[in-house]
Scaffold this active site. Sequence first.
Site, PDB file in Angstrom:
ATOM      1  N   CYS A 124       0.806  -1.233   0.000  1.00  0.00           N
ATOM      2  CA  CYS A 124       0.000   0.000   0.000  1.00  0.00           C
ATOM      3  C   CYS A 124       0.834   1.276   0.000  1.00  0.00           C
ATOM      4  O   CYS A 124       0.402   2.291  -0.528  1.00  0.00           O
ATOM      5  CB  CYS A 124      -1.003   0.000   1.147  1.00  0.00           C
ATOM      6  SG  CYS A 124      -0.260   0.102   2.779  1.00  0.00           S
ATOM      7  N   CYS A 132      -3.528  -2.200  -1.194  1.00  0.00           N
ATOM      8  CA  CYS A 132      -2.492  -3.126  -0.719  1.00  0.00           C
ATOM      9  C   CYS A 132      -2.067  -4.107  -1.796  1.00  0.00           C
ATOM     10  O   CYS A 132      -1.240  -4.994  -1.544  1.00  0.00           O
ATOM     11  CB  CYS A 132      -2.999  -3.890   0.501  1.00  0.00           C
ATOM     12  SG  CYS A 132      -3.605  -2.807   1.799  1.00  0.00           S
ATOM     13  N   LYS A 197      -6.178  -8.677  11.238  1.00  0.00           N
ATOM     14  CA  LYS A 197      -6.075  -7.229  11.062  1.00  0.00           C
ATOM     15  C   LYS A 197      -7.437  -6.723  10.603  1.00  0.00           C
ATOM     16  O   LYS A 197      -7.975  -7.175   9.590  1.00  0.00           O
ATOM     17  CB  LYS A 197      -5.008  -6.913  10.020  1.00  0.00           C
ATOM     18  CG  LYS A 197      -4.898  -5.440   9.688  1.00  0.00           C
ATOM     19  CD  LYS A 197      -3.716  -5.180   8.784  1.00  0.00           C
ATOM     20  CE  LYS A 197      -3.660  -3.729   8.367  1.00  0.00           C
ATOM     21  NZ  LYS A 197      -2.520  -3.462   7.491  1.00  0.00           N
ATOM     22  N   ARG A 207      -2.039   6.377   7.834  1.00  0.00           N
ATOM     23  CA  ARG A 207      -2.188   6.549   6.370  1.00  0.00           C
ATOM     24  C   ARG A 207      -1.703   7.914   5.929  1.00  0.00           C
ATOM     25  O   ARG A 207      -1.183   8.069   4.832  1.00  0.00           O
ATOM     26  CB  ARG A 207      -3.628   6.273   5.963  1.00  0.00           C
ATOM     27  CG  ARG A 207      -3.922   4.792   6.119  1.00  0.00           C
ATOM     28  CD  ARG A 207      -5.313   4.414   5.703  1.00  0.00           C
ATOM     29  NE  ARG A 207      -5.556   3.022   6.057  1.00  0.00           N
ATOM     30  CZ  ARG A 207      -6.750   2.447   6.030  1.00  0.00           C
ATOM     31  NH1 ARG A 207      -7.805   3.148   5.642  1.00  0.00           N
ATOM     32  NH2 ARG A 207      -6.886   1.184   6.368  1.00  0.00           N
ATOM     33  N   ARG A 219     -10.566  -0.783   2.410  1.00  0.00           N
ATOM     34  CA  ARG A 219      -9.846  -2.053   2.565  1.00  0.00           C
ATOM     35  C   ARG A 219     -10.747  -3.174   3.092  1.00  0.00           C
ATOM     36  O   ARG A 219     -10.263  -4.180   3.594  1.00  0.00           O
ATOM     37  CB  ARG A 219      -8.680  -1.881   3.538  1.00  0.00           C
ATOM     38  CG  ARG A 219      -7.713  -0.748   3.183  1.00  0.00           C
ATOM     39  CD  ARG A 219      -6.292  -1.133   3.511  1.00  0.00           C
ATOM     40  NE  ARG A 219      -5.376  -0.029   3.680  1.00  0.00           N
ATOM     41  CZ  ARG A 219      -4.906   0.748   2.726  1.00  0.00           C
ATOM     42  NH1 ARG A 219      -5.331   0.604   1.480  1.00  0.00           N
ATOM     43  NH2 ARG A 219      -4.033   1.709   2.998  1.00  0.00           N
ATOM     44  N   LYS A 250      -4.497  -6.707  15.373  1.00  0.00           N
ATOM     45  CA  LYS A 250      -4.357  -5.273  15.103  1.00  0.00           C
ATOM     46  C   LYS A 250      -5.703  -4.679  14.736  1.00  0.00           C
ATOM     47  O   LYS A 250      -6.375  -5.276  13.880  1.00  0.00           O
ATOM     48  CB  LYS A 250      -3.372  -5.098  13.957  1.00  0.00           C
ATOM     49  CG  LYS A 250      -3.150  -3.685  13.538  1.00  0.00           C
ATOM     50  CD  LYS A 250      -2.242  -3.609  12.371  1.00  0.00           C
ATOM     51  CE  LYS A 250      -2.280  -2.208  11.824  1.00  0.00           C
ATOM     52  NZ  LYS A 250      -1.670  -2.113  10.539  1.00  0.00           N
ATOM     53  N   TYR A 315       4.096   3.157  19.159  1.00  0.00           N
ATOM     54  CA  TYR A 315       4.818   4.415  18.967  1.00  0.00           C
ATOM     55  C   TYR A 315       5.271   4.994  20.313  1.00  0.00           C
ATOM     56  O   TYR A 315       6.079   5.896  20.355  1.00  0.00           O
ATOM     57  CB  TYR A 315       3.920   5.415  18.223  1.00  0.00           C
ATOM     58  CG  TYR A 315       3.437   4.835  16.911  1.00  0.00           C
ATOM     59  CD1 TYR A 315       4.282   4.780  15.806  1.00  0.00           C
ATOM     60  CD2 TYR A 315       2.166   4.262  16.793  1.00  0.00           C
ATOM     61  CE1 TYR A 315       3.870   4.204  14.622  1.00  0.00           C
ATOM     62  CE2 TYR A 315       1.739   3.680  15.616  1.00  0.00           C
ATOM     63  CZ  TYR A 315       2.598   3.655  14.533  1.00  0.00           C
ATOM     64  OH  TYR A 315       2.192   3.063  13.371  1.00  0.00           O
TER      65      TYR A 315
HETATM   66  C1  PBG Z   1      -0.266  -1.575   5.933  1.00  0.00           C
HETATM   67  C2  PBG Z   1      -0.260  -1.144   7.337  1.00  0.00           C
HETATM   68  C3  PBG Z   1      -1.124  -0.240   7.959  1.00  0.00           C
HETATM   69  C4  PBG Z   1      -0.692  -0.134   9.287  1.00  0.00           C
HETATM   70  C5  PBG Z   1       0.402  -0.961   9.434  1.00  0.00           C
HETATM   71  N1  PBG Z   1       0.649  -1.591   8.224  1.00  0.00           N
HETATM   72  C6  PBG Z   1      -2.205   0.600   7.415  1.00  0.00           C
HETATM   73  C7  PBG Z   1      -3.385   0.054   6.760  1.00  0.00           C
HETATM   74  O1  PBG Z   1      -3.665  -1.138   6.759  1.00  0.00           O
HETATM   75  O2  PBG Z   1      -4.070   0.889   6.191  1.00  0.00           O
HETATM   76  C8  PBG Z   1      -1.339   0.722  10.336  1.00  0.00           C
HETATM   77  C9  PBG Z   1      -0.500   1.039  11.518  1.00  0.00           C
HETATM   78  C10 PBG Z   1      -1.025   2.119  12.373  1.00  0.00           C
HETATM   79  O3  PBG Z   1      -2.137   2.649  12.196  1.00  0.00           O
HETATM   80  O4  PBG Z   1      -0.287   2.499  13.289  1.00  0.00           O
HETATM   81  N2  PBG Z   1       1.017  -1.560   5.389  1.00  0.00           N
END
Ligand code: PBG
Length: 327
Positions: A124, A132, A197, A207, A219, A250, A315
Amino acid sequence: MSNMQEVRRHRRLRMKAGLRTMVRETALSPDDFIYPLFVVPGSSVRREIGAMPGVYHLSVDRLAVEVEPAVKLGIPAVILFGIPESKDEAASGAYDPDGIVQRAIRALKREFPELIVIADCCLCEYTSHGHCGIVRDGVILNDESVALLARAAVSQAEAGADVIAPSDMFDGRVAAIRAALDARGFAQIPILSYAAKYASCFYGPFREAAQSAPAFGDRRSHQMDPPNVREALREIETDIAEGADAVMVKPALAYLDVIRAARQRFDIPLAAYNVSGEYAMVKAAAERGWLDGQRAMMEILTAIKRAGADMILTYHAVEAARLLTGQ
Ligand code: PBG
Protein backbone atom coordinates in the site's frame (compact mmCIF):
# COMPACT_ATOMS: atom_id res chain seq x y z
CA MET A 1 -21.08 -4.33 59.36
CA SER A 2 -22.74 -7.08 61.39
CA ASN A 3 -20.10 -9.79 61.20
CA MET A 4 -16.63 -8.30 60.78
CA GLN A 5 -15.03 -11.73 60.53
CA GLU A 6 -16.67 -12.22 57.15
CA VAL A 7 -15.40 -9.02 55.60
CA ARG A 8 -12.82 -9.84 52.95
CA ARG A 9 -10.20 -7.14 53.32
CA HIS A 10 -8.88 -6.85 49.76
CA ARG A 11 -7.40 -3.49 50.64
CA ARG A 12 -4.76 -5.02 52.94
CA LEU A 13 -2.48 -5.80 50.01
CA ARG A 14 -3.01 -2.35 48.49
CA MET A 15 -2.01 -0.28 51.49
CA LYS A 16 1.70 0.02 50.71
CA ALA A 17 3.58 0.52 47.46
CA GLY A 18 5.84 -2.45 48.28
CA LEU A 19 2.87 -4.75 48.78
CA ARG A 20 1.29 -3.59 45.53
CA THR A 21 4.54 -4.37 43.75
CA MET A 22 4.64 -7.86 45.26
CA VAL A 23 1.15 -8.85 44.11
CA ARG A 24 1.28 -7.15 40.69
CA GLU A 25 0.23 -9.70 38.06
CA THR A 26 1.42 -7.98 34.89
CA ALA A 27 4.75 -6.23 34.43
CA LEU A 28 5.73 -4.28 31.35
CA SER A 29 9.32 -4.26 30.23
CA PRO A 30 11.18 -2.53 27.39
CA ASP A 31 11.72 -5.93 25.82
CA ASP A 32 7.97 -6.22 25.21
CA PHE A 33 8.14 -3.40 22.68
CA ILE A 34 8.62 -3.17 18.93
CA TYR A 35 9.27 0.40 17.79
CA PRO A 36 7.74 1.47 14.42
CA LEU A 37 9.71 3.83 12.17
CA PHE A 38 8.80 5.72 8.98
CA VAL A 39 11.58 6.07 6.44
CA VAL A 40 11.45 8.74 3.72
CA PRO A 41 13.70 9.76 0.81
CA GLY A 42 16.25 12.55 1.13
CA SER A 43 18.86 13.35 3.71
CA SER A 44 18.79 15.05 7.12
CA VAL A 45 15.01 14.68 7.23
CA ARG A 46 13.35 14.50 10.66
CA ARG A 47 9.83 15.83 10.17
CA GLU A 48 7.16 15.34 12.84
CA ILE A 49 3.99 13.64 11.64
CA GLY A 50 0.92 15.86 12.11
CA ALA A 51 -1.40 13.60 14.07
CA MET A 52 1.42 11.69 15.78
CA PRO A 53 3.39 14.07 18.00
CA GLY A 54 6.79 12.57 18.82
CA VAL A 55 6.81 10.37 15.70
CA TYR A 56 8.92 11.42 12.73
CA HIS A 57 9.49 10.91 9.05
CA LEU A 58 13.17 10.03 8.95
CA SER A 59 15.63 9.82 6.10
CA VAL A 60 17.95 6.82 6.06
CA ASP A 61 20.87 8.90 7.37
CA ARG A 62 18.84 9.97 10.42
CA LEU A 63 17.61 6.52 11.41
CA ALA A 64 20.55 5.51 13.57
CA VAL A 65 20.33 8.68 15.69
CA GLU A 66 16.65 7.96 16.34
CA VAL A 67 17.17 4.29 17.07
CA GLU A 68 20.16 4.58 19.37
CA PRO A 69 18.18 5.59 22.49
CA ALA A 70 15.74 2.74 21.83
CA VAL A 71 18.58 0.25 21.71
CA LYS A 72 20.14 1.70 24.87
CA LEU A 73 16.80 1.40 26.68
CA GLY A 74 16.62 -2.30 25.87
CA ILE A 75 14.00 -2.26 23.13
CA PRO A 76 14.89 -5.35 21.07
CA ALA A 77 13.22 -4.58 17.75
CA VAL A 78 12.03 -1.98 15.27
CA ILE A 79 9.54 -2.34 12.39
CA LEU A 80 10.14 -0.33 9.25
CA PHE A 81 7.65 1.39 6.95
CA GLY A 82 8.89 3.05 3.79
CA ILE A 83 7.58 6.00 1.84
CA PRO A 84 9.16 5.69 -1.62
CA GLU A 85 10.29 8.45 -3.97
CA SER A 86 7.62 7.49 -6.48
CA LYS A 87 4.69 5.11 -6.58
CA ASP A 88 3.25 3.08 -9.44
CA GLU A 89 0.51 0.54 -10.18
CA ALA A 90 2.88 -2.42 -9.75
CA ALA A 91 4.27 -1.21 -6.39
CA SER A 92 7.76 -1.66 -7.78
CA GLY A 93 9.33 0.28 -4.89
CA ALA A 94 8.35 -2.58 -2.59
CA TYR A 95 10.73 -5.06 -4.24
CA ASP A 96 13.41 -2.71 -5.56
CA PRO A 97 16.75 -3.97 -4.19
CA ASP A 98 17.67 -0.32 -3.71
CA GLY A 99 14.22 0.67 -2.37
CA ILE A 100 13.74 2.90 0.63
CA VAL A 101 13.13 0.12 3.14
CA GLN A 102 15.91 -2.06 1.73
CA ARG A 103 18.36 0.82 2.19
CA ALA A 104 17.02 1.50 5.68
CA ILE A 105 17.44 -2.16 6.66
CA ARG A 106 21.06 -2.19 5.45
CA ALA A 107 21.84 1.05 7.31
CA LEU A 108 20.33 -0.15 10.58
CA LYS A 109 21.92 -3.60 10.49
CA ARG A 110 25.30 -2.00 9.83
CA GLU A 111 24.95 0.30 12.89
CA PHE A 112 23.16 -2.14 15.23
CA PRO A 113 23.88 -5.76 14.26
CA GLU A 114 22.05 -7.07 17.36
CA LEU A 115 18.88 -5.04 16.79
CA ILE A 116 16.02 -7.08 15.33
CA VAL A 117 14.88 -5.30 12.19
CA ILE A 118 11.36 -6.29 11.15
CA ALA A 119 10.22 -5.41 7.63
CA ASP A 120 6.54 -4.61 7.23
CA CYS A 121 5.62 -6.33 3.99
CA CYS A 122 2.74 -4.66 2.15
CA LEU A 123 2.22 -2.88 -1.16
CA CYS A 124 0.00 0.00 0.00
CA GLU A 125 2.85 2.44 0.57
CA TYR A 126 4.13 1.72 -2.96
CA THR A 127 1.03 1.70 -5.15
CA SER A 128 -0.10 4.93 -6.81
CA HIS A 129 -3.70 4.22 -5.72
CA GLY A 130 -2.79 3.31 -2.13
CA HIS A 131 -4.31 -0.16 -2.23
CA CYS A 132 -2.49 -3.13 -0.72
CA GLY A 133 -2.30 -4.96 -4.03
CA ILE A 134 -2.79 -4.96 -7.75
CA VAL A 135 -6.09 -3.46 -8.85
CA ARG A 136 -7.86 -4.45 -12.08
CA ASP A 137 -11.31 -3.16 -13.07
CA GLY A 138 -11.80 -1.83 -9.56
CA VAL A 139 -11.10 -5.22 -7.93
CA ILE A 140 -8.12 -5.79 -5.64
CA LEU A 141 -6.56 -8.99 -6.96
CA ASN A 142 -5.40 -11.63 -4.52
CA ASP A 143 -2.99 -14.04 -6.17
CA GLU A 144 -1.22 -11.47 -8.37
CA SER A 145 -0.66 -9.31 -5.29
CA VAL A 146 0.61 -12.25 -3.23
CA ALA A 147 3.24 -12.97 -5.89
CA LEU A 148 4.54 -9.40 -5.52
CA LEU A 149 4.48 -9.61 -1.73
CA ALA A 150 6.68 -12.72 -1.94
CA ARG A 151 9.09 -10.76 -4.13
CA ALA A 152 9.10 -7.90 -1.64
CA ALA A 153 9.76 -10.30 1.24
CA VAL A 154 12.75 -11.84 -0.54
CA SER A 155 14.24 -8.43 -1.31
CA GLN A 156 13.79 -7.38 2.34
CA ALA A 157 15.51 -10.59 3.47
CA GLU A 158 18.32 -9.98 0.97
CA ALA A 159 18.78 -6.51 2.46
CA GLY A 160 19.21 -8.11 5.88
CA ALA A 161 15.77 -8.03 7.53
CA ASP A 162 15.57 -10.34 10.54
CA VAL A 163 11.79 -10.86 10.40
CA ILE A 164 9.21 -10.44 7.64
CA ALA A 165 5.82 -9.10 8.72
CA PRO A 166 3.13 -9.31 6.00
CA SER A 167 0.39 -6.77 6.76
CA ASP A 168 -1.80 -7.05 3.66
CA MET A 169 -4.44 -9.63 4.72
CA PHE A 170 -4.58 -11.38 1.34
CA ASP A 171 -5.20 -15.12 1.31
CA GLY A 172 -2.22 -17.42 0.96
CA ARG A 173 0.46 -14.78 1.51
CA VAL A 174 2.14 -16.53 4.41
CA ALA A 175 2.53 -19.77 2.43
CA ALA A 176 3.79 -17.88 -0.62
CA ILE A 177 6.27 -15.79 1.37
CA ARG A 178 7.50 -18.89 3.25
CA ALA A 179 8.05 -20.77 0.00
CA ALA A 180 9.82 -17.82 -1.62
CA LEU A 181 12.09 -17.25 1.37
CA ASP A 182 12.95 -20.94 1.61
CA ALA A 183 13.70 -21.16 -2.11
CA ARG A 184 16.14 -18.25 -1.83
CA GLY A 185 18.09 -19.57 1.15
CA PHE A 186 16.17 -17.73 3.86
CA ALA A 187 14.65 -20.70 5.64
CA GLN A 188 15.82 -19.27 8.95
CA ILE A 189 13.94 -15.96 8.60
CA PRO A 190 10.73 -15.95 10.69
CA ILE A 191 7.36 -14.61 9.57
CA LEU A 192 5.35 -12.46 11.95
CA SER A 193 1.99 -12.27 10.22
CA TYR A 194 -0.59 -9.59 10.75
CA ALA A 195 -3.07 -12.45 11.02
CA ALA A 196 -6.12 -10.72 12.46
CA LYS A 197 -6.07 -7.23 11.06
CA TYR A 198 -9.34 -5.32 11.12
CA ALA A 199 -10.66 -2.67 8.72
CA SER A 200 -10.25 0.04 11.33
CA CYS A 201 -10.61 3.82 11.49
CA PHE A 202 -7.73 3.79 13.97
CA TYR A 203 -5.20 3.60 11.09
CA GLY A 204 -6.08 7.18 10.06
CA PRO A 205 -2.88 8.91 11.25
CA PHE A 206 -0.70 6.11 9.84
CA ARG A 207 -2.19 6.55 6.37
CA GLU A 208 -1.27 10.22 6.52
CA ALA A 209 2.21 9.24 7.74
CA ALA A 210 2.66 6.57 5.05
CA GLN A 211 0.77 8.52 2.40
CA SER A 212 -1.13 5.30 1.79
CA ALA A 213 -4.81 6.23 2.09
CA PRO A 214 -6.63 4.48 -0.77
CA ALA A 215 -7.50 6.89 -3.59
CA PHE A 216 -10.85 5.11 -4.06
CA GLY A 217 -12.78 2.48 -2.15
CA ASP A 218 -11.54 1.03 1.11
CA ARG A 219 -9.85 -2.05 2.57
CA ARG A 220 -12.96 -3.94 3.60
CA SER A 221 -12.58 -6.62 0.93
CA HIS A 222 -9.44 -7.92 2.66
CA GLN A 223 -9.21 -6.54 6.20
CA MET A 224 -11.58 -8.00 8.78
CA ASP A 225 -14.99 -6.79 9.81
CA PRO A 226 -14.71 -5.30 13.34
CA PRO A 227 -17.64 -7.22 14.88
CA ASN A 228 -16.00 -10.63 14.31
CA VAL A 229 -13.87 -12.59 16.74
CA ARG A 230 -14.33 -16.23 15.67
CA GLU A 231 -13.20 -15.20 12.21
CA ALA A 232 -9.99 -13.84 13.76
CA LEU A 233 -9.28 -17.29 15.17
CA ARG A 234 -9.79 -18.85 11.72
CA GLU A 235 -7.41 -16.30 10.19
CA ILE A 236 -4.79 -17.04 12.84
CA GLU A 237 -5.22 -20.80 12.45
CA THR A 238 -4.71 -20.46 8.69
CA ASP A 239 -1.57 -18.35 9.06
CA ILE A 240 -0.10 -20.83 11.55
CA ALA A 241 -0.90 -23.68 9.16
CA GLU A 242 0.79 -21.76 6.33
CA GLY A 243 3.96 -21.33 8.39
CA ALA A 244 3.67 -18.16 10.46
CA ASP A 245 6.11 -18.20 13.39
CA ALA A 246 4.26 -15.50 15.32
CA VAL A 247 0.92 -13.78 14.74
CA MET A 248 -0.52 -10.35 15.36
CA VAL A 249 -3.84 -8.83 16.33
CA LYS A 250 -4.36 -5.27 15.10
CA PRO A 251 -5.54 -2.78 16.37
CA ALA A 252 -5.02 -3.58 20.05
CA LEU A 253 -7.07 -1.33 22.29
CA ALA A 254 -10.52 -1.90 20.80
CA TYR A 255 -9.67 -5.60 20.26
CA LEU A 256 -8.44 -6.76 23.67
CA ASP A 257 -11.01 -9.55 23.58
CA VAL A 258 -9.51 -10.80 20.32
CA ILE A 259 -6.03 -10.80 21.88
CA ARG A 260 -7.38 -12.77 24.83
CA ALA A 261 -9.22 -15.27 22.62
CA ALA A 262 -6.11 -15.80 20.48
CA ARG A 263 -3.94 -16.23 23.58
CA GLN A 264 -6.29 -18.86 24.98
CA ARG A 265 -6.55 -20.83 21.74
CA PHE A 266 -2.99 -20.76 20.39
CA ASP A 267 0.44 -21.31 21.92
CA ILE A 268 2.27 -19.34 19.23
CA PRO A 269 3.92 -16.01 20.20
CA LEU A 270 1.36 -13.24 19.93
CA ALA A 271 1.91 -9.61 19.00
CA ALA A 272 -0.55 -6.73 19.23
CA TYR A 273 -0.34 -3.43 17.36
CA ASN A 274 -1.14 -0.36 19.44
CA VAL A 275 -1.91 1.59 16.26
CA SER A 276 -1.55 5.21 15.21
CA GLY A 277 -5.11 6.27 16.10
CA GLU A 278 -4.78 4.82 19.58
CA TYR A 279 -1.56 6.79 20.02
CA ALA A 280 -3.09 9.98 18.58
CA MET A 281 -6.08 9.84 20.96
CA VAL A 282 -3.82 9.74 24.01
CA LYS A 283 -1.55 12.51 22.71
CA ALA A 284 -4.46 14.77 21.73
CA ALA A 285 -6.25 14.39 25.05
CA ALA A 286 -3.00 14.89 26.98
CA GLU A 287 -2.21 18.04 24.98
CA ARG A 288 -5.53 19.51 26.08
CA GLY A 289 -4.99 18.52 29.65
CA TRP A 290 -7.93 16.13 29.48
CA LEU A 291 -5.90 13.04 30.38
CA ASP A 292 -2.61 12.33 32.10
CA GLY A 293 -0.82 11.16 28.96
CA GLN A 294 1.85 9.09 30.69
CA ARG A 295 -0.59 7.25 32.89
CA ALA A 296 -2.94 6.64 29.96
CA MET A 297 -0.04 5.25 27.95
CA MET A 298 1.07 2.86 30.70
CA GLU A 299 -2.48 1.75 31.46
CA ILE A 300 -3.14 0.96 27.80
CA LEU A 301 0.15 -0.90 27.30
CA THR A 302 -0.41 -2.88 30.50
CA ALA A 303 -3.92 -3.79 29.36
CA ILE A 304 -2.59 -5.07 26.04
CA LYS A 305 -0.08 -7.25 27.84
CA ARG A 306 -2.64 -8.37 30.43
CA ALA A 307 -4.95 -9.43 27.59
CA GLY A 308 -2.22 -11.82 26.45
CA ALA A 309 0.16 -10.10 24.03
CA ASP A 310 3.82 -11.14 24.20
CA MET A 311 4.97 -8.28 21.99
CA ILE A 312 3.53 -4.80 21.58
CA LEU A 313 4.14 -2.68 18.51
CA THR A 314 3.82 0.85 19.81
CA TYR A 315 4.82 4.41 18.97
CA HIS A 316 5.08 4.91 22.75
CA ALA A 317 7.95 2.41 22.94
CA VAL A 318 10.77 4.83 23.78
CA GLU A 319 8.70 7.02 26.09
CA ALA A 320 7.37 3.97 27.95
CA ALA A 321 10.81 2.35 28.18
CA ARG A 322 12.21 5.58 29.68
CA LEU A 323 9.53 5.54 32.37
CA LEU A 324 10.05 1.84 33.07
CA THR A 325 13.82 2.13 33.40
CA GLY A 326 13.92 5.58 35.02
CA GLN A 327 16.33 6.78 32.32
C1 PBG B 1 -0.27 -1.57 5.93
C2 PBG B 1 -0.26 -1.14 7.34
C3 PBG B 1 -1.12 -0.24 7.96
C4 PBG B 1 -0.69 -0.13 9.29
C5 PBG B 1 0.40 -0.96 9.43
N1 PBG B 1 0.65 -1.59 8.22
C6 PBG B 1 -2.21 0.60 7.42
C7 PBG B 1 -3.39 0.05 6.76
O1 PBG B 1 -3.67 -1.14 6.76
O2 PBG B 1 -4.07 0.89 6.19
C8 PBG B 1 -1.34 0.72 10.34
C9 PBG B 1 -0.50 1.04 11.52
C10 PBG B 1 -1.03 2.12 12.37
O3 PBG B 1 -2.14 2.65 12.20
O4 PBG B 1 -0.29 2.50 13.29
N2 PBG B 1 1.02 -1.56 5.39
